[in-house]
Design an enzyme around this catalytic site. Structure first.
Site: not given
Length: 258
Positions: A57, A83, A148, A181, A183
């Protein structure tokens, strides 16, 4: 014509859960990721209405090639889900500067690249929509997650600005703001906030909210930001009404390691 969604960072985590859900709902799904082998495996497991491809990206030319390829295959691009993202945790000074820079290059420049490159395709599509993955970390700057958190503030700003600017094209630009989340991204995270608040959301929870927002008619969409989970919603609404000092003290308490 069957509606389509193009997903960056789609090979695992939230991206993969979203790809599966939209596929089950009859969409043509673009599964694009820097990990091409994993993306291809997912597309093959879903079926003929899924297409995998390579996408870094941070590289604008790869966005142009990937979107052109998917548009020709799907017929049109109705939804772009930005995403792809990365996270480094721990004390700011203990994270090398190249990692901080990489966070912005992927989390921010990746979104800028995707929105810019997708516009010509979305302008031609029906029910066109961009959905960006933001975060509860964009509500107030987070200790031990500084770059972040800052990158997600940038995503929030991009989303707000383009949602207004691109009304002239009939394109809504929205974001999703989950807390942590379950993940691979949060495994081994060194941040007091996650230790104190825990990880209660699944990738499927976030995918369900993305699908809900994607399906809303424009005249039913009254807001740009969409939180996921009760904790995030509470934090978001409190931040709007609480004095800055209370926000700071609250985040200071949450960031303390147990």
């Amino acid at each position: 014509m069957t509606s389509s969604i193009f997903i960056s960072g789609a090979a695992q985590g939230i991206g993969a859960a979203t790809a599966k859900l939209f596929y089950q709902q009859g969409y043509k799904v673009g599964i694009y990721d820097i990990n091409l082998e994993q993306a291809e495996q997912l597309a093959q497991s879903l079926g003929p209405n899924a297409k995998a491809g390579l996408l870094d990206v941070s590289q604008y030319d790869q966005w142009q090639s990937a979107l052109t390829e998917f548009n020709e295959w799907a017929g049109e691009i109705n939804i772009l889900l930005n995403n792809a993202g990365i996270l480094y945790s721990g004390a700011f000074e203990n994270t090398d500067i190249s990692s901080h820079h990489r966070t912005f290059n992927i989390n921010v420049n990746g979104v800028l690249n995707g929105c810019h490159a997708a516009l010509p395709f979305l302008k031609q599509a029906s029910h066109a929509r961009i959905i960006n993955m933001s975060s509860a970390s964009a509500i107030y700057g987070q200790a031990d997650l500084v770059s972040y958190s800052a990158s997600k503030f940038a995503v929030r700003g991009i989303t707000e600005g383009l949602d207004v600017e691109w009304q002239k094209y009939g394109i809504r630009v929205l974001d999703i703001m989950p807390l942590f989340v379950q993940t691979a991204m949060v495994k081994g995270m060194d941040a007091g906030t996650i230790q104190n608040m825990g990880v209660s959301l699944s990738a499927q929870d976030v995918a369900q909210e993305i699908y809900r927002v994607a399906r809303l008619k424009n005249h039913h969409l009254t807001v740009t930001h969409h939180t996921v989970g009760i904790k995030t919603e509470l934090m978001y609404h409190l931040s709007r009404f609480s004095p800055q000092l209370i926000n700071r003290v609250t985040n200071l308490l949450l960031s303390k390691n147990k």
